[in-house]
Structure formats: structure tokens, C-alpha cells
Design a protein around this motif. Sequence first.
Motif, PDB file in Angstrom:
ATOM      1  N   ALA A 242      71.029  19.296  85.416  1.00  0.00           N
ATOM      2  CA  ALA A 242      71.326  19.243  83.979  1.00  0.00           C
ATOM      3  C   ALA A 242      72.724  18.669  83.744  1.00  0.00           C
ATOM      4  N   ALA A 243      73.677  19.008  84.620  1.00  0.00           N
ATOM      5  CA  ALA A 243      75.031  18.458  84.496  1.00  0.00           C
ATOM      6  C   ALA A 243      75.037  16.952  84.743  1.00  0.00           C
ATOM      7  N   ARG A 244      74.198  16.486  85.660  1.00  0.00           N
ATOM      8  CA  ARG A 244      74.101  15.039  85.906  1.00  0.00           C
ATOM      9  C   ARG A 244      73.578  14.305  84.672  1.00  0.00           C
ATOM     10  N   ILE A 245      72.637  14.906  83.989  1.00  0.00           N
ATOM     11  CA  ILE A 245      72.109  14.293  82.774  1.00  0.00           C
ATOM     12  C   ILE A 245      73.217  14.172  81.735  1.00  0.00           C
ATOM     13  N   ARG A 246      74.024  15.220  81.607  1.00  0.00           N
ATOM     14  CA  ARG A 246      75.145  15.172  80.658  1.00  0.00           C
ATOM     15  C   ARG A 246      76.137  14.085  81.062  1.00  0.00           C
ATOM     16  N   TRP A 247      76.367  13.925  82.383  1.00  0.00           N
ATOM     17  CA  TRP A 247      77.268  12.874  82.858  1.00  0.00           C
ATOM     18  C   TRP A 247      76.721  11.492  82.470  1.00  0.00           C
ATOM     19  N   SER A 248      75.437  11.284  82.665  1.00  0.00           N
ATOM     20  CA  SER A 248      74.832   9.988  82.331  1.00  0.00           C
ATOM     21  C   SER A 248      75.014   9.665  80.852  1.00  0.00           C
ATOM     22  N   ARG A 249      74.795  10.642  80.010  1.00  0.00           N
ATOM     23  CA  ARG A 249      74.943  10.421  78.569  1.00  0.00           C
ATOM     24  C   ARG A 249      76.390  10.101  78.193  1.00  0.00           C
ATOM     25  N   ALA A 250      77.316  10.764  78.861  1.00  0.00           N
ATOM     26  CA  ALA A 250      78.730  10.580  78.536  1.00  0.00           C
ATOM     27  C   ALA A 250      79.302   9.279  79.094  1.00  0.00           C
ATOM     28  N   HIS A 251      78.662   8.693  80.103  1.00  0.00           N
ATOM     29  CA  HIS A 251      79.195   7.511  80.775  1.00  0.00           C
ATOM     30  C   HIS A 251      78.283   6.301  80.664  1.00  0.00           C
ATOM     31  N   ARG A 252      77.478   6.254  79.643  1.00  0.00           N
ATOM     32  CA  ARG A 252      76.543   5.134  79.480  1.00  0.00           C
ATOM     33  C   ARG A 252      77.286   3.801  79.363  1.00  0.00           C
ATOM     34  N   HIS A 253      78.560   3.832  78.945  1.00  0.00           N
ATOM     35  CA  HIS A 253      79.345   2.598  78.811  1.00  0.00           C
ATOM     36  C   HIS A 253      79.541   1.903  80.165  1.00  0.00           C
ATOM     37  N   LEU A 254      79.373   2.621  81.268  1.00  0.00           N
ATOM     38  CA  LEU A 254      79.517   2.009  82.585  1.00  0.00           C
ATOM     39  C   LEU A 254      78.345   1.121  82.951  1.00  0.00           C
ATOM     40  N   PHE A 255      77.261   1.257  82.224  1.00  0.00           N
ATOM     41  CA  PHE A 255      76.020   0.581  82.596  1.00  0.00           C
ATOM     42  C   PHE A 255      75.553  -0.465  81.585  1.00  0.00           C
ATOM     43  N   ALA A 256      76.047  -0.411  80.376  1.00  0.00           N
ATOM     44  CA  ALA A 256      75.531  -1.322  79.327  1.00  0.00           C
ATOM     45  C   ALA A 256      76.676  -1.995  78.595  1.00  0.00           C
TER      46      ALA A 256
END
Length: 256
Positions: A242-256
Motif C-alpha cells: 500500500a505504501a508503494r502505491i502511495r509512492w507511485s501516486r506521489a512520484h508520477r512526475h518521474l514517469f510522464a
Amino acid sequence: MVDHQVLQDDPHRQVVRIGDTVRRPMHPWSPTIHELLQHLESVGFPYAPRLLGIDADGREVLTYIDGESGGAAWAKVVEEAGLVAMARLLRDYHDAVRSFRPRAESGWAGCAGRFGANDLVCHGDFGPWNLVWRGTQPVGILDWDYAWPAPPVHDVAYALEYVAPFRDDDVCTHSLRHPTPPDRRQRMERFAEAYGLTTTAGLVDEVIAQQHHVWLRARQLAAEGRQPQVAWQEAGVLDEVAARIRWSRAHRHLFA
């Protein structure tokens, strides 16, 4: 020839090699997975183990695929050659399974099993560790237990979580074998291109969505008393997911 070798010593799911075969425990959904493996054999897909039967101990018997897998696989996808080969293998699998619909009534792991209009049988656990590698070329796909009906992009997104990867710099360099923090956006674009996608638009959202779906499936299997998901829940692993999912949402700028 190896007489007896423990490949996975998980107390809930021991996997052993005996000669040129692998013996794995059965699950309630195994008949569906067996039908999938038989389909892949029938269409000549060479990268899946062949089902040989059930042994006297009630374990499924599969052909052994020689090569490197597990923890050694992380290094294989750091370089572009391995990253591209993995994406192309995934596309080959999807092409081989596109028309397959199982007849078995045993269902899937943590999934009702209904097919949407654009669904196929995704591998469901398509990470580098579940591939058999020879050099930078994958020559086999392992661990089909979590196959399930989903849009093909689910497998693409699952793979990208681990090979882009959707992890912080410390995990990338200390655990995933990257010598320096990776260019996640470029790696995502290269994987998508090699798979055959013409755009990466929406892929970040797809990765986050599959993370959520896989987390829900693990929670469902834990609620059913399945292992290793019960052990994961008790050890706090599902909280880490669940923490990884929160990380992905918070760092989407690294991918797009």
C-alpha cells in the motif's frame, strides 16, 4: 542430472526439481492453469513449461527450463537488451493466448474469472524473477498460478512497475542492481515500444491501477486463508505494498 534440488523452500509452497522435472503444489485453481499451459503447448509457444501430469504426492509435474531466474534476474533488465527482450516476450505470449478461453470451472486465484470484451489471460505475475534467462535473453516464463483475465495492458503495467521501476532511487541502486538512479521515463518508453505500443499515454495510471488490483487480490486470498498471502498480511507486507502505491501516486512526475 540433478536427482533432487529444492528450488523454492517456502514452507507454504515448496518447489523441487527432480531430474528434468519440477514438482509444485496444487491449488484450487490449478485445473484452469493446466488448461492454459496445454493451450500454449498446442500453439507451439516455446517459453512455458509443459505439464506432464500429477505425481503420487499430488504435486503438478512440469518440465524444467534451464537458466537463471529469481534474484539473479534483476540484473538482466538493467541493460536495454534485457529490457527489450522481456517486452517482446510478453507480446509473444499475449499473441499466443489471445483466443484462449478455459473450459475448467476451477476459476482463478482471487478472481471471479469473467472476460471483458478486450481481455485475455494475463500471466498476472510477469516480473523479471519469473523469467528464465540465458544471458540477456529470456527463454522461459515461470509461476503461472496468478494468471487471470484482464486487458493486456495489465501485464505491461505489472512489468513496468518492476523494470521502469516504480521504486525510489535507494531501492533501484541497492536492490534492483541499477548502478545509478534510472531514467524511468525513458525505460518505460523503451519497454512500451518493444511491446508494440505506439504511445505511453495513460501508462502511469495503468501501473497504479494494477498495483491496486494486485494488492486487492492479495488481501482477498489472505481473507480466504491462502498462503503465502496470510503470512504476508501478518508480516506487514501488504502494508508495504500500500505504501508503494502511495509512492507511485506521489512520484508520477518521474514517469510522464
